[in-house]
Scaffold this motif. Structure first.
Motif, PDB file in Angstrom:
ATOM      1  N   GLU A   1       0.710  -1.076   0.595  1.00 39.85           N
ATOM      2  CA  GLU A   1       0.028   0.163   0.047  1.00 39.85           C
ATOM      3  C   GLU A   1       1.241   1.428   0.077  1.00 39.85           C
ATOM      4  O   GLU A   1       0.212   2.056  -0.614  1.00 39.85           O
ATOM      5  CB  GLU A   1      -1.343  -0.611   1.473  1.00 39.85           C
ATOM      6  CG  GLU A   1      -2.076  -1.031   0.650  1.00 39.85           C
ATOM      7  CD  GLU A   1      -3.360  -0.940   2.097  1.00 39.85           C
ATOM      8  OE1 GLU A   1      -3.257   0.000   2.692  1.00 39.85           O
ATOM      9  OE2 GLU A   1      -3.703  -1.975   2.703  1.00 39.85           O
ATOM     10  N   ASP A   2       1.958   1.372   0.986  1.00 36.27           N
ATOM     11  CA  ASP A   2       2.791   2.721   1.252  1.00 36.27           C
ATOM     12  C   ASP A   2       4.061   2.420  -0.583  1.00 36.27           C
ATOM     13  O   ASP A   2       5.091   1.405   0.187  1.00 36.27           O
ATOM     14  CB  ASP A   2       3.575   2.487   2.356  1.00 36.27           C
ATOM     15  CG  ASP A   2       4.675   3.868   2.342  1.00 36.27           C
ATOM     16  OD1 ASP A   2       3.962   5.170   2.075  1.00 36.27           O
ATOM     17  OD2 ASP A   2       5.003   4.089   3.230  1.00 36.27           O
ATOM     18  N   VAL A   3       3.947   2.448  -1.582  1.00 36.07           N
ATOM     19  CA  VAL A   3       4.468   2.961  -2.501  1.00 36.07           C
ATOM     20  C   VAL A   3       5.344   3.272  -3.143  1.00 36.07           C
ATOM     21  O   VAL A   3       5.264   5.071  -2.798  1.00 36.07           O
ATOM     22  CB  VAL A   3       4.043   2.374  -3.648  1.00 36.07           C
ATOM     23  CG1 VAL A   3       5.053   1.750  -5.354  1.00 36.07           C
ATOM     24  CG2 VAL A   3       3.125   0.770  -3.085  1.00 36.07           C
ATOM     25  N   PRO A   4       6.726   4.006  -3.110  1.00 37.15           N
ATOM     26  CA  PRO A   4       7.736   4.927  -2.527  1.00 37.15           C
ATOM     27  C   PRO A   4       7.672   5.131  -4.437  1.00 37.15           C
ATOM     28  O   PRO A   4       7.694   3.964  -5.613  1.00 37.15           O
ATOM     29  CB  PRO A   4       9.117   4.628  -3.003  1.00 37.15           C
ATOM     30  CG  PRO A   4       9.046   3.007  -3.012  1.00 37.15           C
ATOM     31  CD  PRO A   4       7.748   2.898  -2.250  1.00 37.15           C
ATOM     32  N   ASP A   5       7.828   6.418  -4.837  1.00 35.87           N
ATOM     33  CA  ASP A   5       7.751   6.809  -5.914  1.00 35.87           C
ATOM     34  C   ASP A   5       9.309   5.902  -6.983  1.00 35.87           C
ATOM     35  O   ASP A   5      10.173   6.125  -6.567  1.00 35.87           O
ATOM     36  CB  ASP A   5       8.021   8.310  -6.063  1.00 35.87           C
ATOM     37  CG  ASP A   5       6.992   9.765  -5.997  1.00 35.87           C
ATOM     38  OD1 ASP A   5       5.693   8.869  -5.989  1.00 35.87           O
ATOM     39  OD2 ASP A   5       6.647   9.837  -5.571  1.00 35.87           O
TER      40      ASP A   5
END
Length: 105
Positions: free
Chosen positions: A79-83
């Motif tokens: 859910e927390d995906v880095p750019d």
């Protein structure tokens, strides 16, 4: 009746300037375009050889596309995906490649 073979775990993507990238098949199948090319029921040479040549895509752009495939595969359940970093000078070409490969769906 044609015999269905078990597809290889990896495929090779080739750029217009001859650079070859070996990619995890499951990661590359995020592209509907590549998925249809590699369909084992198809008569495409790509399905038999597990090799796709992109005559309109440079090695620099295909490198970013391959990076995206692995990026997507790594973070597909997160859910927390880095750019993902894309150099400004490649943005337009990478966007065009993404559109061509159906990655905007």
């Amino acid at each position: 009746m044609a015999e269905l073979r078990t597809p290889s775990k990896y495929i090779t993507l080739v750029s217009a300037d001859g650079f070859e990238f070996v990619v995890l098949r499951e990661a590359a199948l995020v592209s509907p375009f590549i998925k249809s090319m590699l369909d084992v029921r198809s008569q495409f040479a790509e399905a038999k050889d597990a090799r796709c040549v992109f005559q309109e895509m440079s090695g620099m752009v295909l490198d970013k596309v391959v990076e995206y495939f692995h990026y997507w595969y790594r973070y597909r359940h997160s859910e927390d995906v880095p750019d993902m970093e894309i150099p400004v000078e490649l943005c337009l070409e990478v966007l065009a490649a993404a559109d061509y490969l159906g990655l905007d769906q």
